[in-house]
Design an enzyme around this catalytic site. Sequence first.
Site, short mmCIF file in Angstrom:
data_model
loop_
_atom_site.label_atom_id
_atom_site.label_comp_id
_atom_site.label_asym_id
_atom_site.label_seq_id
_atom_site.Cartn_x
_atom_site.Cartn_y
_atom_site.Cartn_z
N GLY A 1 6.88 -9.35 -9.54
CA GLY A 1 7.86 -8.32 -9.55
C GLY A 1 9.27 -8.34 -9.93
N ILE A 2 10.34 -8.15 -9.12
CA ILE A 2 11.79 -8.09 -9.55
C ILE A 2 12.02 -9.37 -9.95
CG2 ILE A 2 13.95 -7.67 -8.69
CD1 ILE A 2 12.72 -5.58 -7.06
N ASP B 1 9.87 -22.79 -0.31
CA ASP B 1 10.04 -21.66 0.78
C ASP B 1 11.27 -21.53 1.24
OD1 ASP B 1 9.82 -20.02 3.11
OD2 ASP B 1 8.47 -21.05 3.97
N ASN C 1 16.18 -13.37 -4.36
CA ASN C 1 15.20 -12.31 -4.51
C ASN C 1 14.11 -12.20 -3.61
OD1 ASN C 1 13.76 -10.06 -6.24
ND2 ASN C 1 12.48 -12.12 -6.41
N TYR D 1 11.98 -5.61 8.46
CA TYR D 1 12.51 -5.68 7.29
C TYR D 1 13.66 -4.83 6.86
CZ TYR D 1 12.11 -4.77 2.01
OH TYR D 1 12.44 -4.61 0.57
N LYS E 1 17.18 -6.37 5.78
CA LYS E 1 17.93 -5.92 4.50
C LYS E 1 19.13 -5.29 4.95
CE LYS E 1 14.86 -7.27 1.44
NZ LYS E 1 15.33 -8.41 0.46
N THR F 1 5.93 -3.13 -7.65
CA THR F 1 5.71 -4.56 -7.61
C THR F 1 4.85 -4.82 -6.44
OG1 THR F 1 7.47 -4.65 -5.67
CG2 THR F 1 8.26 -5.01 -7.93
N1 LIG Z 1 9.58 -3.21 -4.77
C1 LIG Z 1 10.23 -2.67 -4.13
O1 LIG Z 1 10.19 -1.30 -3.95
C2 LIG Z 1 11.72 -2.93 -3.30
C3 LIG Z 1 12.69 -2.14 -3.15
C4 LIG Z 1 13.62 -2.61 -2.55
C5 LIG Z 1 13.82 -4.02 -2.45
N2 LIG Z 1 12.89 -4.98 -2.82
C6 LIG Z 1 13.34 -6.43 -2.60
O2 LIG Z 1 12.99 -6.93 -3.97
C7 LIG Z 1 12.86 -8.46 -3.75
C8 LIG Z 1 11.66 -9.01 -4.69
O3 LIG Z 1 10.40 -7.93 -4.32
P1 LIG Z 1 9.43 -7.62 -5.07
O4 LIG Z 1 9.55 -6.25 -5.08
O5 LIG Z 1 9.39 -8.16 -6.50
O6 LIG Z 1 8.26 -8.14 -4.62
P2 LIG Z 1 6.80 -9.08 -4.73
O7 LIG Z 1 6.13 -9.16 -3.63
O8 LIG Z 1 6.16 -8.62 -6.24
O9 LIG Z 1 7.77 -10.61 -5.34
C9 LIG Z 1 8.25 -11.23 -4.28
C10 LIG Z 1 8.13 -12.71 -4.39
O10 LIG Z 1 8.59 -13.32 -3.45
C11 LIG Z 1 7.87 -14.56 -3.30
N3 LIG Z 1 8.17 -15.08 -1.87
C12 LIG Z 1 7.75 -14.50 -0.78
N4 LIG Z 1 7.99 -15.23 0.27
C13 LIG Z 1 8.73 -16.39 -0.18
C14 LIG Z 1 9.29 -17.23 0.15
N5 LIG Z 1 9.30 -17.59 1.72
N6 LIG Z 1 10.03 -18.38 -0.39
C15 LIG Z 1 10.03 -18.07 -1.69
N7 LIG Z 1 9.31 -17.07 -2.30
C16 LIG Z 1 8.77 -16.23 -1.50
C17 LIG Z 1 6.32 -13.90 -3.45
O11 LIG Z 1 5.50 -15.27 -3.73
C18 LIG Z 1 6.64 -13.24 -4.80
O12 LIG Z 1 6.43 -13.93 -5.83
C19 LIG Z 1 12.57 -8.56 -2.26
O13 LIG Z 1 13.64 -8.94 -1.58
C20 LIG Z 1 12.30 -7.23 -1.86
O14 LIG Z 1 12.69 -6.90 -0.50
C21 LIG Z 1 11.62 -4.45 -3.45
#
Ligand SMILES: NC(=O)c1ccc[n+]([C@@H]2O[C@H](COP(=O)([O-])OP(=O)(O)OC[C@H]3O[C@@H](n4cnc5c(N)ncnc54)[C@H](O)[C@@H]3O)[C@@H](O)[C@H]2O)c1
Length: 255
Positions: free
Chosen positions: A17-18, A58, A85, A153, A157, A190
């Site tokens: 993802g991000i 982690d 992230n 969540y 945030k 994502t």
């Molecule tokens: N996708 C959305 O719509 C969205 C919107 C707002 C905020 N976010 C934020 O963006 C950030 C990235 O999320 P994403 O959307 O890319 O999701 P994603 O699930 O695609 O990626 C998250 C990554 O974090 C890793 N992860 C999870 N727990 C972990 C831990 N304890 N230690 C280390 N790594 C860990 C996962 O293995 C994964 O690779 C997050 O903080 C999420 O809250 C996402």
Amino acid sequence: MPDLSGKVAIVTGCASGIGAATLKRLIADGARILGTDIDAAAGAALCEEAGARFAVQDVSDRALWNGVVREAIEAFGRLDILVNNAGIVTGASIGDVDDDTWDRVIAVNLTGTMAGCRAAIAAMKDNPGGASGAIINIASTTAMAPLPTDVGYSASKGAVRVMSKSVATWCAQQGYAIRCNTVIPGATETGILNAAEEVTPGLKAAVAATSPMKRLADPAETAAAIAFLASDECPFMTGAEMLVDGGALSIHPGF
Ligand SMILES: NC(=O)c1ccc[n+]([C@@H]2O[C@H](COP(=O)([O-])OP(=O)(O)OC[C@H]3O[C@@H](n4cnc5c(N)ncnc54)[C@H](O)[C@@H]3O)[C@@H](O)[C@H]2O)c1
């Protein structure tokens, strides 16, 4: 494009993802990266393909953070950028959240971000040439418009937003050129959004339909905002927040 040549970054949650988009974007802008993720296989594969170093981490395990920062400094000689992230969702409302679920989401999303800031600042203040660095914490539009379906969540945030300002102003008062800013993504295509979709089927389509731009974000769009904040383009910007939400929070609910 922001110039990150010579800079060293840690990106957490880099396997997907991000985080994955950010890792690729910061490399394209010239940075050397230590990517970390709890998913060892996916993280290692992504980093090998992108040309980054990888460590299993982690983020909620506070005891691991100093070692991760040390690994970046031993490999690259300094630490300029931390992108906090990694994050998880729970799908649990106040009506059904249990203690373990609450503790876990706070530990990963909030405590992990705090521990990352603390370890990074301790290293960044001793950077060759003087205290300098950029920390980018990833919050969410749920920090302002919370999900009834995910109390932990949303709360985590919201806390990341406020904590980032405390971190930013403390660094400024110490005289450190270490900035801390928050990126606030809206719904982005994502893994996390797919997890939320499983709890609330139709969520993605509904969110896209009500968005002023009528679509979800591409992770590369969020990564572009992160790259700007990671660069030296605006040294006076700290404690700030960048919305990357396609205008979702900028419109009257009646429209
Ligand atoms: N996708 C959305 O719509 C969205 C919107 C707002 C905020 N976010 C934020 O963006 C950030 C990235 O999320 P994403 O959307 O890319 O999701 P994603 O699930 O695609 O990626 C998250 C990554 O974090 C890793 N992860 C999870 N727990 C972990 C831990 N304890 N230690 C280390 N790594 C860990 C996962 O293995 C994964 O690779 C997050 O903080 C999420 O809250 C996402």
